[in-house]
Write an enzyme that holds these catalytic residues in place. Structure first.
Site, PDB file in Angstrom:
ATOM      1  N   LYS A  13      39.773 -16.845 -35.515  1.00 32.01           N
ATOM      2  CA  LYS A  13      40.258 -16.193 -34.292  1.00 32.01           C
ATOM      3  C   LYS A  13      41.750 -15.841 -34.406  1.00 32.01           C
ATOM      4  O   LYS A  13      42.158 -14.775 -33.984  1.00 32.01           O
ATOM      5  CB  LYS A  13      40.032 -16.984 -33.002  1.00 32.01           C
ATOM      6  CG  LYS A  13      39.586 -18.393 -33.109  1.00 32.01           C
ATOM      7  CD  LYS A  13      39.405 -19.018 -31.771  1.00 32.01           C
ATOM      8  CE  LYS A  13      40.230 -20.299 -31.667  1.00 32.01           C
ATOM      9  NZ  LYS A  13      40.223 -21.165 -32.846  1.00 32.01           N
ATOM     10  N   ARG A  88      39.657 -24.067 -23.514  1.00 31.84           N
ATOM     11  CA  ARG A  88      38.852 -24.914 -24.401  1.00 31.84           C
ATOM     12  C   ARG A  88      38.107 -25.996 -23.641  1.00 31.84           C
ATOM     13  O   ARG A  88      37.373 -26.777 -24.250  1.00 31.84           O
ATOM     14  CB  ARG A  88      39.757 -25.605 -25.423  1.00 31.84           C
ATOM     15  CG  ARG A  88      40.230 -24.677 -26.493  1.00 31.84           C
ATOM     16  CD  ARG A  88      40.901 -25.455 -27.602  1.00 31.84           C
ATOM     17  NE  ARG A  88      41.603 -24.513 -28.442  1.00 31.84           N
ATOM     18  CZ  ARG A  88      42.217 -24.805 -29.559  1.00 31.84           C
ATOM     19  NH1 ARG A  88      42.225 -26.025 -30.005  1.00 31.84           N
ATOM     20  NH2 ARG A  88      42.825 -23.889 -30.251  1.00 31.84           N
ATOM     21  N   ARG A 126      43.823 -24.258 -46.217  1.00 38.20           N
ATOM     22  CA  ARG A 126      44.635 -23.257 -45.518  1.00 38.20           C
ATOM     23  C   ARG A 126      46.138 -23.528 -45.650  1.00 38.20           C
ATOM     24  O   ARG A 126      46.592 -24.658 -45.525  1.00 38.20           O
ATOM     25  CB  ARG A 126      44.255 -23.274 -44.036  1.00 38.20           C
ATOM     26  CG  ARG A 126      45.077 -22.316 -43.200  1.00 38.20           C
ATOM     27  CD  ARG A 126      44.475 -22.081 -41.868  1.00 38.20           C
ATOM     28  NE  ARG A 126      44.675 -23.181 -40.934  1.00 38.20           N
ATOM     29  CZ  ARG A 126      44.379 -23.113 -39.638  1.00 38.20           C
ATOM     30  NH1 ARG A 126      43.832 -22.016 -39.157  1.00 38.20           N
ATOM     31  NH2 ARG A 126      44.587 -24.136 -38.852  1.00 38.20           N
ATOM     32  N   ARG A 159      49.413 -27.212 -42.439  1.00 37.91           N
ATOM     33  CA  ARG A 159      49.548 -27.901 -41.145  1.00 37.91           C
ATOM     34  C   ARG A 159      49.127 -29.361 -41.276  1.00 37.91           C
ATOM     35  O   ARG A 159      48.152 -29.667 -41.960  1.00 37.91           O
ATOM     36  CB  ARG A 159      48.647 -27.210 -40.103  1.00 37.91           C
ATOM     37  CG  ARG A 159      49.334 -26.056 -39.417  1.00 37.91           C
ATOM     38  CD  ARG A 159      48.422 -25.238 -38.582  1.00 37.91           C
ATOM     39  NE  ARG A 159      47.594 -25.991 -37.642  1.00 37.91           N
ATOM     40  CZ  ARG A 159      46.804 -25.423 -36.729  1.00 37.91           C
ATOM     41  NH1 ARG A 159      46.740 -24.107 -36.649  1.00 37.91           N
ATOM     42  NH2 ARG A 159      46.079 -26.141 -35.917  1.00 37.91           N
ATOM     43  N   ARG A 170      38.878 -32.682 -34.976  1.00 38.40           N
ATOM     44  CA  ARG A 170      39.033 -31.430 -34.203  1.00 38.40           C
ATOM     45  C   ARG A 170      37.674 -30.771 -33.988  1.00 38.40           C
ATOM     46  O   ARG A 170      37.399 -30.245 -32.907  1.00 38.40           O
ATOM     47  CB  ARG A 170      39.970 -30.470 -34.950  1.00 38.40           C
ATOM     48  CG  ARG A 170      41.424 -30.895 -34.859  1.00 38.40           C
ATOM     49  CD  ARG A 170      42.291 -30.217 -35.896  1.00 38.40           C
ATOM     50  NE  ARG A 170      42.467 -28.797 -35.677  1.00 38.40           N
ATOM     51  CZ  ARG A 170      42.852 -27.945 -36.628  1.00 38.40           C
ATOM     52  NH1 ARG A 170      43.088 -28.376 -37.858  1.00 38.40           N
ATOM     53  NH2 ARG A 170      43.016 -26.675 -36.351  1.00 38.40           N
TER      54      ARG A 170
HETATM   55  P1  AMP Z   1      45.047 -24.408 -32.831  1.00 41.85           P
HETATM   56  O1  AMP Z   1      46.289 -23.873 -33.451  1.00 41.85           O
HETATM   57  O2  AMP Z   1      44.398 -23.448 -31.906  1.00 41.85           O
HETATM   58  O3  AMP Z   1      44.100 -24.980 -33.862  1.00 41.85           O
HETATM   59  O4  AMP Z   1      45.498 -25.653 -31.916  1.00 41.85           O
HETATM   60  C1  AMP Z   1      46.156 -26.766 -32.484  1.00 41.85           C
HETATM   61  C2  AMP Z   1      46.126 -27.937 -31.520  1.00 41.85           C
HETATM   62  O5  AMP Z   1      46.826 -27.586 -30.321  1.00 41.85           O
HETATM   63  C3  AMP Z   1      44.746 -28.369 -31.057  1.00 41.85           C
HETATM   64  O6  AMP Z   1      44.098 -29.219 -31.996  1.00 41.85           O
HETATM   65  C4  AMP Z   1      45.106 -29.098 -29.761  1.00 41.85           C
HETATM   66  O7  AMP Z   1      45.676 -30.367 -30.021  1.00 41.85           O
HETATM   67  C5  AMP Z   1      46.218 -28.210 -29.197  1.00 41.85           C
HETATM   68  N1  AMP Z   1      45.647 -27.140 -28.337  1.00 41.85           N
HETATM   69  C6  AMP Z   1      45.688 -25.800 -28.568  1.00 41.85           C
HETATM   70  N2  AMP Z   1      45.085 -25.134 -27.570  1.00 41.85           N
HETATM   71  C7  AMP Z   1      44.651 -26.062 -26.686  1.00 41.85           C
HETATM   72  C8  AMP Z   1      43.926 -26.007 -25.461  1.00 41.85           C
HETATM   73  N3  AMP Z   1      43.527 -24.840 -24.929  1.00 41.85           N
HETATM   74  N4  AMP Z   1      43.658 -27.177 -24.823  1.00 41.85           N
HETATM   75  C9  AMP Z   1      44.072 -28.354 -25.324  1.00 41.85           C
HETATM   76  N5  AMP Z   1      44.727 -28.481 -26.488  1.00 41.85           N
HETATM   77  C10 AMP Z   1      45.027 -27.350 -27.171  1.00 41.85           C
END
Ligand code: AMP
Length: 212
Positions: A13, A88, A126, A159, A170
């Site tokens: 995404k 989410r 990644r 990361r 996750r």
């Molecule tokens: P991402 O970069 O989208 O993989 O997000 C990295 C981390 O940010 C996730 O594993 C969560 O800890 C936090 N996070 C991102 N978006 C959300 C969301 N909508 N609700 C809760 N935690 C979030």
């Protein structure tokens, strides 16, 4: 156009968000990137988010909803937007519905489907550019010069939450908390499902066709 990009971590995404944004000419927002920006700027929000992100857990709803709603309030994003990684949870989806009530609601939800084994392979290899966030993969799409971004020359890094243990957590949290949100949008009928395991250019083509 108000579009939501959904899918498990590693489903592409983030990679497709800028493509979709250029197609429909609106800004895109990644909630994960907003948390990481806060962390880089050493804000209280960033420090709080890190304690959850490092464990592969979701940041609490009230904090996440406030952060995303202020982004949406920005006048530049009034006409439309792409949300990558939000909502989410069911509470986040409800908060978004309430905010968009009376202004047309969400136009489309795009869901990227990718088998779990493929997600683990993608995330554990990644690497990202620290400056422009362009993603690479150590094996499948390495940069031309080791350790430097092809686009801007920035440093590449992995990361902390892309380690195998955190990735598994996750994915578990996604199934528990976000699958019900997917079901909710399936019920409404405005979801478009894309095979995210196909090559990037093929996914782009499906998106272009789907969005007209
Ligand atoms: P991402 O970069 O989208 O993989 O997000 C990295 C981390 O940010 C996730 O594993 C969560 O800890 C936090 N996070 C991102 N978006 C959300 C969301 N909508 N609700 C809760 N935690 C979030």
């Amino acid at each position: 156009m108000k579009i939501i990009l959904m899918g498990p971590p590693g489903s592409g995404k983030g990679t497709q968000a800028s493509f979709v944004a250029s197609l429909v000419q609106v800004n895109s927002m990644s909630s994960g990137d907003l948390f990481r920006e806060n962390l880089a700027n050493d804000t209280e929000l960033g420090k709080l988010a890190k304690t959850y992100m490092d464990q592969g857990k979701y940041v609490p709803d009230d904090v996440t909803i406030n952060m995303v709603m202020s982004w949406i309030e920005d006048s530049e994003n009034n006409g439309g937007f792409i949300l990558d990684g939000f909502p989410r949870t069911l509470s986040q989806a409800q908060a978004l519905d309430d905010r968009l009530n009376g202004v047309g609601g969400i136009d489309k939800v795009i869901l990227f489907n990718v088998p779990e084994l493929e997600l683990i392979k993608r995330l554990s290899g990644r690497i990202l550019c620290r400056k422009c966030q362009t993603p690479y993969h150590k094996e499948f799409s390495p940069p031309t010069n080791d350790g430097a971004c092809d686009k801007c020359g920035g440093d590449l890094f992995q990361r902390d939450d892309d380690s195998e243990v955190v990735v598994k957590e996750r994915l578990k949290v996604y199934r528990q908390e976000t699958d019900p949100v997917v079901e909710r949008y399936r019920g409404i009928g405005n979801i478009l499902e894309i095979d995210g395991s196909l090559p990037i250019r093929v996914v782009e083509k499906s998106l272009r066709t789907a969005l007209g």
